[in-house]
Design a protein around this motif. Structure first.
Motif, PDB file in Angstrom:
ATOM      1  N   ALA A  80       0.576  -1.130   0.138  1.00 23.69           N
ATOM      2  CA  ALA A  80       0.285  -0.133   0.111  1.00 23.69           C
ATOM      3  C   ALA A  80       0.636   1.305   0.079  1.00 23.69           C
ATOM      4  CB  ALA A  80      -1.210   0.217   1.277  1.00 23.69           C
ATOM      5  N   HIS A  81       1.863   1.139   0.479  1.00 28.99           N
ATOM      6  CA  HIS A  81       2.974   2.599   0.672  1.00 28.99           C
ATOM      7  C   HIS A  81       3.497   2.931  -0.344  1.00 28.99           C
ATOM      8  CE1 HIS A  81       5.503  -1.032   1.118  1.00 28.99           C
ATOM      9  NE2 HIS A  81       6.417   0.090   0.900  1.00 28.99           N
ATOM     10  N   ARG A  82       3.740   2.089  -1.986  1.00 27.96           N
ATOM     11  CA  ARG A  82       4.231   1.906  -2.726  1.00 27.96           C
ATOM     12  C   ARG A  82       2.948   1.876  -3.812  1.00 27.96           C
ATOM     13  NH1 ARG A  82       7.069  -3.772  -2.800  1.00 27.96           N
ATOM     14  NH2 ARG A  82       7.305  -3.123  -5.018  1.00 27.96           N
ATOM     15  N   VAL A  83       1.826   2.708  -3.280  1.00 29.81           N
ATOM     16  CA  VAL A  83       0.585   3.429  -4.671  1.00 29.81           C
ATOM     17  C   VAL A  83       1.192   4.396  -4.869  1.00 29.81           C
ATOM     18  CG1 VAL A  83      -1.923   3.501  -4.974  1.00 29.81           C
ATOM     19  CG2 VAL A  83      -0.738   1.797  -4.118  1.00 29.81           C
ATOM     20  N   ALA A  84       1.002   5.380  -5.964  1.00 25.93           N
ATOM     21  CA  ALA A  84       1.055   6.681  -6.331  1.00 25.93           C
ATOM     22  C   ALA A  84      -0.444   7.436  -5.904  1.00 25.93           C
ATOM     23  CB  ALA A  84       1.067   6.674  -7.857  1.00 25.93           C
ATOM     24  N   PRO A  85      -0.017   8.561  -5.900  1.00 24.37           N
ATOM     25  CA  PRO A  85      -1.796   9.555  -5.302  1.00 24.37           C
ATOM     26  C   PRO A  85      -2.323   9.033  -6.391  1.00 24.37           C
ATOM     27  CG  PRO A  85       0.392  10.915  -4.791  1.00 24.37           C
ATOM     28  CD  PRO A  85       0.827   9.316  -5.855  1.00 24.37           C
ATOM     29  N   ALA A  86      -2.262   9.702  -7.898  1.00 25.13           N
ATOM     30  CA  ALA A  86      -3.035   8.805  -8.989  1.00 25.13           C
ATOM     31  C   ALA A  86      -3.867   7.818  -9.099  1.00 25.13           C
ATOM     32  CB  ALA A  86      -2.958   9.608 -10.227  1.00 25.13           C
ATOM     33  N   GLY A  87      -3.024   6.577  -8.346  1.00 19.38           N
ATOM     34  CA  GLY A  87      -3.180   5.677  -8.440  1.00 19.38           C
ATOM     35  C   GLY A  87      -2.092   4.153  -9.438  1.00 19.38           C
ATOM     36  N   GLY A  88      -1.810   3.492  -9.155  1.00 22.10           N
ATOM     37  CA  GLY A  88      -0.601   2.652  -9.854  1.00 22.10           C
ATOM     38  C   GLY A  88       0.378   2.532  -8.800  1.00 22.10           C
ATOM     39  N   GLU A  89       1.450   2.102  -9.768  1.00 22.26           N
ATOM     40  CA  GLU A  89       3.225   2.109  -8.326  1.00 22.26           C
ATOM     41  C   GLU A  89       3.434   2.973  -8.420  1.00 22.26           C
ATOM     42  OE1 GLU A  89       6.368  -0.944  -7.582  1.00 22.26           O
ATOM     43  OE2 GLU A  89       5.509  -1.131  -9.864  1.00 22.26           O
ATOM     44  N   VAL A  90       4.655   3.639  -7.420  1.00 21.54           N
ATOM     45  CA  VAL A  90       5.247   4.721  -7.858  1.00 21.54           C
ATOM     46  C   VAL A  90       6.661   3.969  -8.672  1.00 21.54           C
ATOM     47  CG1 VAL A  90       6.353   6.433  -6.237  1.00 21.54           C
ATOM     48  CG2 VAL A  90       4.379   5.722  -5.703  1.00 21.54           C
ATOM     49  N   ALA A 187       8.797 -18.616   2.718  1.00 24.14           N
ATOM     50  CA  ALA A 187       7.746 -18.111   2.348  1.00 24.14           C
ATOM     51  C   ALA A 187       6.250 -17.798   4.258  1.00 24.14           C
ATOM     52  CB  ALA A 187       6.384 -18.614   1.881  1.00 24.14           C
ATOM     53  N   ASP A 188       6.542 -19.137   5.031  1.00 24.54           N
ATOM     54  CA  ASP A 188       6.064 -19.225   6.050  1.00 24.54           C
ATOM     55  C   ASP A 188       6.726 -17.993   7.081  1.00 24.54           C
ATOM     56  OD1 ASP A 188       3.929 -20.410   5.306  1.00 24.54           O
ATOM     57  OD2 ASP A 188       4.085 -21.926   6.666  1.00 24.54           O
ATOM     58  N   PHE A 189       8.342 -18.450   6.893  1.00 26.00           N
ATOM     59  CA  PHE A 189       9.498 -17.280   8.078  1.00 26.00           C
ATOM     60  C   PHE A 189       8.851 -16.075   8.031  1.00 26.00           C
ATOM     61  CE2 PHE A 189      13.209 -15.660   6.870  1.00 26.00           C
ATOM     62  CZ  PHE A 189      13.652 -15.389   8.955  1.00 26.00           C
ATOM     63  N   ALA A 190       9.262 -15.572   6.504  1.00 20.35           N
ATOM     64  CA  ALA A 190       8.789 -14.714   6.313  1.00 20.35           C
ATOM     65  C   ALA A 190       7.489 -13.757   6.348  1.00 20.35           C
ATOM     66  CB  ALA A 190       8.767 -14.339   4.360  1.00 20.35           C
ATOM     67  N   ALA A 191       6.396 -14.684   6.448  1.00 18.06           N
ATOM     68  CA  ALA A 191       5.290 -13.807   6.754  1.00 18.06           C
ATOM     69  C   ALA A 191       5.535 -13.141   8.622  1.00 18.06           C
ATOM     70  CB  ALA A 191       4.052 -15.661   6.810  1.00 18.06           C
ATOM     71  N   LEU A 192       5.666 -14.563   9.315  1.00 13.93           N
ATOM     72  CA  LEU A 192       6.321 -14.733  10.302  1.00 13.93           C
ATOM     73  C   LEU A 192       6.994 -13.245  10.171  1.00 13.93           C
ATOM     74  CD1 LEU A 192       6.596 -18.154  11.845  1.00 13.93           C
ATOM     75  CD2 LEU A 192       5.453 -16.539  12.926  1.00 13.93           C
ATOM     76  N   ARG A 193       8.123 -13.009   9.844  1.00 17.39           N
ATOM     77  CA  ARG A 193       9.214 -11.885  10.803  1.00 17.39           C
ATOM     78  C   ARG A 193       8.489 -10.886   9.844  1.00 17.39           C
ATOM     79  NH1 ARG A 193      13.385 -12.074   6.624  1.00 17.39           N
ATOM     80  NH2 ARG A 193      11.901 -11.597   5.057  1.00 17.39           N
ATOM     81  N   GLY A 194       7.882 -10.503   8.438  1.00 18.13           N
ATOM     82  CA  GLY A 194       7.445  -9.267   8.030  1.00 18.13           C
ATOM     83  C   GLY A 194       7.941  -8.895   7.142  1.00 18.13           C
ATOM     84  N   ASP A 195       7.363  -8.269   6.320  1.00 21.13           N
ATOM     85  CA  ASP A 195       8.663  -7.148   5.228  1.00 21.13           C
ATOM     86  C   ASP A 195       7.961  -5.862   4.430  1.00 21.13           C
ATOM     87  OD1 ASP A 195      10.465  -6.293   3.048  1.00 21.13           O
ATOM     88  OD2 ASP A 195      10.032  -8.658   2.335  1.00 21.13           O
ATOM     89  N   PRO A 196       8.182  -5.276   5.814  1.00 25.38           N
ATOM     90  CA  PRO A 196       8.085  -3.301   5.312  1.00 25.38           C
ATOM     91  C   PRO A 196       8.039  -3.183   3.594  1.00 25.38           C
ATOM     92  CG  PRO A 196       9.805  -3.798   6.946  1.00 25.38           C
ATOM     93  CD  PRO A 196       9.201  -5.175   6.691  1.00 25.38           C
ATOM     94  N   SER A 197       8.698  -3.821   3.233  1.00 24.46           N
ATOM     95  CA  SER A 197       9.176  -3.214   1.583  1.00 24.46           C
ATOM     96  C   SER A 197       7.854  -3.888   0.596  1.00 24.46           C
ATOM     97  CB  SER A 197      10.306  -3.889   0.484  1.00 24.46           C
ATOM     98  OG  SER A 197      10.007  -5.536   0.877  1.00 24.46           O
ATOM     99  N   ASP A 198       7.063  -4.962   1.395  1.00 26.07           N
ATOM    100  CA  ASP A 198       5.898  -5.311   0.824  1.00 26.07           C
ATOM    101  C   ASP A 198       4.552  -5.324   1.437  1.00 26.07           C
ATOM    102  OD1 ASP A 198       7.352  -6.227  -1.720  1.00 26.07           O
ATOM    103  OD2 ASP A 198       6.974  -8.798  -1.008  1.00 26.07           O
ATOM    104  N   GLY A 199       4.940  -4.224   2.785  1.00 21.14           N
ATOM    105  CA  GLY A 199       3.392  -4.101   3.470  1.00 21.14           C
ATOM    106  C   GLY A 199       3.461  -5.435   4.370  1.00 21.14           C
ATOM    107  N   LEU A 200       3.879  -5.910   4.899  1.00 24.91           N
ATOM    108  CA  LEU A 200       3.713  -7.202   5.956  1.00 24.91           C
ATOM    109  C   LEU A 200       4.328  -7.102   6.909  1.00 24.91           C
ATOM    110  CD1 LEU A 200       5.081  -9.968   3.260  1.00 24.91           C
ATOM    111  CD2 LEU A 200       2.369  -9.620   3.717  1.00 24.91           C
TER     112      LEU A 200
END
Length: 306
Positions: A80-90, A187-200
């Motif tokens: 979500a943090h990578r969504v441009a104000p007008a929509g689409g990816e930054v 994948a399960d490890f990453a979900a637990l740890r989280g990933d700010p770059s993907d908004g997890l």
């Protein structure tokens, strides 16, 4: 073991973003002043990979949807943090125009670049990795793709987090050594740890070491969630509280983090050409956009005995 040469699967967005930020615009411009740093860097990366890995098949994967609706429906914070104000990816203003040019050059060379509506490049890579004959080498700077590694099928990740020149050739043992979990559990490890770059968001208070211990003990997120319902399952009280608080997130996170392996893809000729598919078009593009050096290096790599 097999003597067969690998299929090289390239995470195109990962590499062209890396090329864009790795080469100054001032160092790579067309005669009209347009920056071509991402294109030049990407072509040089492909040439380097062909020379060093000696594939006989190659496909570039594209993001037809960088933030698929099915992932957002499960986890609205996803990217979500990578969504441009007008929509689409930054996307940087000077990178966006380079992508169509890059695809033109690849087409003139004869290297396929494919995507699928509603899916990310990761999903295309995942599907090709399980549907194409091995061995398979996936080139990307995306850690999520550690989950695709499969020693039995000969699927490896060429992790380009520090660039193609310093890529890490990763098998299951490399993932275990780096993170303490098998590739299948990443994948399960990453979900637990989280990933700010993907908004997890991950689980508050659970870092890499705790996540790895949980995966090692309970096998998967499903195993962890099942164990939470057992009073004598061995969780420390504080950790149990954290996991219970994150239950709703953990119930959907695997479907967000796991790469799709069943994407409907167009038929594609994976064979790597030894000469450009359209030499005249390639020459015209190289001249117009000041890409002669990079195009020549890539053509030379194609012609080298593989």
């Amino acid at each position: 073991m097999t003597d067969r040469r690998p299929l090289l699967l390239v995470d195109a967005p990962s590499l062209y973003f890396r090329a864009y930020f790795g080469i100054p615009e001032s160092a790579a411009r067309a005669p009209d002043g347009s920056p071509v740093n991402a294109v030049r860097g990407f072509l040089d990366m492909i040439a380097s990979l062909i020379r060093s890995r000696r594939p006989d098949r190659l496909v570039c994967a594209l993001d037809y949807d960088w933030r698929p609706a099915f992932r957002v429906a499960l986890l609205p914070s996803y990217k979500a943090h990578r969504v441009a104000p007008a929509g689409g990816e930054v996307v940087p203003d000077t990178l966006a125009p380079q992508v169509p040019l890059l695809l033109e050059v690849l087409a003139a060379i004869g290297i396929p670049a494919i995507g699928a509506d509603g899916y990310e490049a990761d999903d295309v890579l995942g599907t090709l990795s399980v549907t194409q004959p091995g061995p398979v080498e996936v080139a990307s700077g995306d850690r999520d793709l550690f989950q695709l590694i499969d020693d039995n099928r000969g699927v490896r990740l060429l992790y380009c987090g520090r660039g193609v020149a310093k890529l890490e050739d990763c098998d299951d043992a490399a993932v275990r050594a780096k993170y303490g979990v098998p590739a299948a559990g990443y994948a399960d490890f990453a979900a637990l740890r989280g990933d700010p770059s993907d908004g997890l968001p991950g689980v508050a208070g659970v870092g890499e070491k705790t996540a790895a211990r949980l995966i090692d003990r309970y096998g998967s997120l499903a195993g962890i969630l099942a164990a939470l319902d057992e009073p004598d399952s061995g969780f420390a009280p504080g950790l149990r509280t954290k996991l219970v608080a994150a239950h709703d997130y953990l119930a959907v996170a695997p479907q967000v983090v796991r790469v799709a392996l069943d994407v409907p893809l167009p038929a594609v000729d994976t064979r790597l050409p030894t000469v450009p598919a359209d030499p005249e078009r390639l020459f015209a593009l190289a001249e117009k956009w000041n890409l002669a050096g990079s195009c020549r290096r890539l053509v030379d790599a194609l012609a080298t005995d593989r």
